[in-house]
Scaffold this active site. Structure first.
Site, mmCIF file in Angstrom:
data_model
loop_
_atom_site.group_PDB
_atom_site.id
_atom_site.type_symbol
_atom_site.label_atom_id
_atom_site.label_comp_id
_atom_site.label_asym_id
_atom_site.label_seq_id
_atom_site.Cartn_x
_atom_site.Cartn_y
_atom_site.Cartn_z
ATOM 1 N N ASP A 21 0.813 -1.219 0.000
ATOM 2 C CA ASP A 21 0.000 0.000 0.000
ATOM 3 C C ASP A 21 0.846 1.268 0.000
ATOM 4 O OD1 ASP A 21 0.808 -0.533 2.614
ATOM 5 O OD2 ASP A 21 -1.181 -0.220 3.506
ATOM 6 N N LEU A 108 -5.418 -7.907 12.311
ATOM 7 C CA LEU A 108 -6.732 -7.782 11.679
ATOM 8 C C LEU A 108 -7.226 -6.343 11.701
ATOM 9 C CD1 LEU A 108 -8.444 -11.002 13.086
ATOM 10 C CD2 LEU A 108 -7.062 -10.715 11.018
ATOM 11 N N SER A 109 -6.347 -5.428 11.998
ATOM 12 C CA SER A 109 -6.587 -3.997 11.900
ATOM 13 C C SER A 109 -7.661 -3.490 12.856
ATOM 14 C CB SER A 109 -6.938 -3.609 10.463
ATOM 15 O OG SER A 109 -6.737 -2.239 10.272
ATOM 16 N N SER A 110 -7.506 -3.843 14.116
ATOM 17 C CA SER A 110 -8.397 -3.287 15.129
ATOM 18 C C SER A 110 -8.250 -1.774 15.223
ATOM 19 C CB SER A 110 -8.114 -3.933 16.484
ATOM 20 O OG SER A 110 -6.759 -3.739 16.871
ATOM 21 N N SER A 111 -7.052 -1.263 14.946
ATOM 22 C CA SER A 111 -6.834 0.187 15.033
ATOM 23 C C SER A 111 -7.626 0.930 13.962
ATOM 24 C CB SER A 111 -5.344 0.507 14.909
ATOM 25 O OG SER A 111 -4.806 0.005 13.701
ATOM 26 N N GLU A 143 -3.232 8.218 12.222
ATOM 27 C CA GLU A 143 -2.371 7.114 12.655
ATOM 28 C C GLU A 143 -0.905 7.417 12.378
ATOM 29 O OE1 GLU A 143 -2.131 2.238 12.438
ATOM 30 O OE2 GLU A 143 -3.864 3.301 11.630
ATOM 31 N N ASP A 155 -5.831 -0.546 5.354
ATOM 32 C CA ASP A 155 -6.723 -0.936 6.437
ATOM 33 C C ASP A 155 -7.983 -0.087 6.452
ATOM 34 O OD1 ASP A 155 -4.662 -2.641 7.001
ATOM 35 O OD2 ASP A 155 -3.970 -1.547 8.775
#
Length: 365
Positions: A21, A108-111, A143, A155
């Site tokens: 990305d 799993l990209s909780s943020s 972020e 994400d």
């Protein structure tokens, strides 16, 4: 003023396309059914009060908070609100109650789920309208510049644009998102996720070092991004051996993403599985972001009959995903769990994932 707003945003699994990305390449994630919910009660003050069922404590920060002012998990909501305000949009104080079933630290990209849910809730509370690409970029800026994590845009785009039974082919050069059919049940398959329960750690600097290696190679090649040399035979122009391997991963991974999208369109899931396995080898040998624990899980899945398996996420822990015949899920889960225990690693959490809808807001909870 709106009394209460509820917004939800999912975590994501990246099917293929790791660390591409921020190199303006390609990736193909799905949004998950697991999601983060933010219940926001604005009160017109100049502070956000946070409560979290998972964290078990509360915290607060001023709407005027700047990078460095807020620590811990609260930095993510503070960061995106700071980025939203810095972009010239309205923000308002109030109480945010956060709950989530997205596993934390599992890749799993909780943020991003938290960031996107906070932004959608804030925008709904202030009647701010913006397209989802803009939301994603604001979340990314929060972020990157507030939290200090140099992550790409995948994400947030996955969390915001998810569709049921569809993968998302993302082109980060144009930030276009194209749904690709991913109905595994129609082919007797499932996406089996093995959470190693070894949290990945971007804060160690490994993620940043990989990004800098790619940037250094771009400068060597005289381009602003490795995307500009996609499809070209340029590896012999990079003298630094480590940088050369990093670039090889990015360029071959981009092609694997495109080949995977075609395989999915053709219904050729054996081909997709083979590409996933190749991706893992590239992450292991060229980008060097896997661990012996993760490699063992991949090898175990493949040895017990998975069509393909690979680590997903930024690396150094987290989850492994695999394409598995639906009829073999229970037996394979047991076999892999046994292999992991025999090697002395912690017991994994194994579950089946399915592509689900993206973030949404409800102003009448």
């Amino acid at each position: 003023m709106v009394n209460t707003v509820v917004a939800q945003a999912p975590g994501r699994i990246n099917l293929i396309g790791e660390h591409t990305d921020y190199n303006l390449g390609f990736a193909m994630p799905i949004a998950l059914a697991e999601r983060t919910t933010v219940r926001f009660e604005p009160d017109g003050t100049d502070r956000i009060f946070l409560r979290s069922k998972e964290e078990g404590d509360g915290s607060s920060f001023a709407l005027s908070a700047r990078p460095g002012d807020v620590e811990g998990w609260a930095a993510y909501p503070a960061g995106v609100i700071w980025a939203l305000s810095a972009a010239g949009h309205d923000v308002v104080g109030g109480t945010m109650e956060v709950s989530s079933d997205v596993p934390i630290g599992a890749g799993l990209s909780s943020s991003a789920a938290l960031e996107c849910a906070v932004l959608l809730a804030m925008n709904a509370a202030t009647a701010t309208t913006m397209d989802r690409s803009t939301v994603a970029r604001i979340a990314q800026r929060g972020e990157n510049d507030f939290v200090g994590a140099p992550t790409g845009l995948m994400d947030q785009l996955a969390s915001l644009n998810g569709e049921p039974d569809r993968a998302l082919l993302i082109d980060f050069d144009s930030t276009s998102v194209r749904p690709v059919e991913f109905d595994l049940s129609a082919h007797g398959l499932v996406l089996l996720v093995v959470n190693s329960n070894a949290a990945h750690q971007h804060s160690t600097g490994e993620y940043a070092s990989r990004r800098e290696s790619c940037n250094r190679a771009s400068r060597t090649l005289g381009v602003d991004s490795l995307r500009r040399v996609q499809g070209q035979n340029i590896l012999d122009r990079i003298e630094n051996e480590v940088d050369r391997r990093r670039v090889r991963h990015i360029l071959t991974e981009n092609q694997r993403v495109l080949d995977s999208a075609q395989a999915m369109a053709d219904g050729d899931f054996r081909r997709l599985g083979a590409l996933m396995a190749q991706s893992h080898v590239s992450m292991r040998d060229d980008f060097e972001i896997t661990t012996p624990h993760i490699d063992l899980i991949v090898d175990s899945l493949l040895s017990h009959g998975a069509l393909g398996a690979r680590m997903t996420g930024g690396g150094f822990g987290g989850c492994v995903i695999s394409l598995v015949p639906a009829a073999h899920v229970e037996a394979m889960s047991a076999s892999v769990t046994e292999d992991i225990a025999d090697a002395g690693f912690p017991a994994p959490t194994v579950f089946v994932a399915r592509a689900a809808a993206g973030a949404q807001v409800c102003t009448d909870p």
